[in-house]
Design a protein around this motif. Sequence first.
Motif: not given
Length: 602
Positions: A136-151
């Motif tokens: 996803v993205n940092v802070q779940m913000d599509p305008t920010k850099m890519g980021h991994f989270m765990v659902v």
Amino acid sequence: MKRFLLSVFILFWCWPVLANDVLLENVTFKSQSPPGDWDDNMNCGPTSAVMLASTYLEIDADEDEIKIVIDWLYDNEYIQPQLDAEYYDGNSTSITQIANVLTGKYKLGPVVKKNIGQLSYLQAKLEKDNPVMVAVNVQMDPTKMGHFMVVVGLTEDNVVVHDPGKTQGSFNSYSYATFLASWKTSNYASLVVDTSKVTWHPDGSLVQVIGNAKVYILIDSKTYWIKNEAVFNAHNYDWQKIISISQKEFNCYEYGGEIDWQPYRELFKVDDIYYLMEKQTFDSNGGSVYQFASEASFNSWNISGAVVELSVNQANEQYFSIYANGGPLYIRHGTLLKPTFNVPAYGEGLTFVVDNQGTLRNFESWDLFEQMGYDKLPVTLIGDPELLESIPGFDEMITVDMSKQCQNPGEYGQYSITIDEPEPEVEPEPEVEPEPEVEPEPEVEPEPEVEPEPEVEPEPEVEPEPEVEPEPEVEPEPEVEPEPEVEPEPEVEPEPEVEPEPFEIVCTVSCPSNMKAFIWYGSTGESIGSPAVMQTTKQELCLRGQPWIDFNCACKYPKLWSCFDPTEAEVLCSHNFEIEIPGLIDSVGEGEAWFTEFMCFE
């Protein structure tokens, strides 16, 4: 009023109604810092891997474990230290590299990468107690850099995640709309350790542990390693029938030996009956003649070579009087059959698997069929007369309880593999070693071993990477010379970092606007989109044993897969390839792209 009702309907239709809320409370949370600090910290991938691994293994999701993973990534040249950043700030990682961490370092499997933007997919994995890593993205913000989270959960309105990018990132909730908008930026990329309680498959199955290129066949509940691609092809095994299994299941089987011989085979036909003569080598004296139970049986074995038509007398002179009778050959083991008629006592629409006895076995449920990995294998349709001629009968149904067993003692089936020297593999040499282990005396002296604690302090030594300097220090006289010697070494290091790139394989499949693109690769890799984009490595690509991918274009309307046509696809790849339509492996349905720059077995 009508406009309002229409809006409500569209809103309701967009968000699927989940059957039940699900929340995995056993997934330990860890932020990506420490180790390193929050400036330039790129540890979301390794940290997510540690959170997943801690769910299945007895490890702590803590700073030390993340350091171990980062060291592993450095050692395997997946990442390099960032300039002007702390060593344990790590570096950016791809979803493929994190998959390699889970399979290579933690020996977990099967590890499945998907590009499916469906909440129902996440729910299905969570309900099996499998957390899902998402890109996803940092802070779940599509305008920010890519980021991994765990659902780790789904509720009626929200997606619940462990966000390693926050100190208080455990069980953070985001609305469906926010989550999907961010997830879409990665083409809905996800990674999951798709664990299953399955620990058994019937004899005759071709199996492969996720992350391991070795392919085995199960005979008498033992694994026999098929040594290489040439041997695999010489036995006419089918690359599409390889089932991915867990390391846990693999450990349930006894090792039977190594298949390293390439059989010599001749095909002949007498009065419309097909026969196979086989011996271990062309010069072998002994051999056996097998009779195919039907033409469908003959076709299922996929044995290449010309079929010579002989009279009874000719066949007797050349084969029957010389070689042993090997018995009948039914539909080949591992084949999935779907009868096109109502099977008495079974009904219509069932799919059966052929075991090593040549008999058919059905499944307790579709879920079990899917859990055992059969949903990824090709299915052969067969009619009434063909079926009755091609099998000796039906065996007991495969149940959930049966799929959980570790042993299935039995006799060799319709086609036994002769291994000349399996015993050396089972030599009890390790049993000779326990004697020195009986001597506990050296173990009584652990006290001096307590002293290595000062050796634990090499961590600060890791930071002063100029460990390269001790070499010039051996020659202290020319202190001026070490300086130029230190400079060329870092210049040499970036060069090998460019070398892995040829093994990074990127393909894009584009289809017309009314169609969706599909790519299948490795053992479980799949990419779907408009276009579909695949990014993988040679190691993962070769989990099939040969360097190819499948692709297709599927109609979106009136429903997905209402029609399909691989000739509509435009395929672009980062390495040289050749298109095969129809495919070499699958002659019906899919297109194939074969990479011509390398082989999987070299």
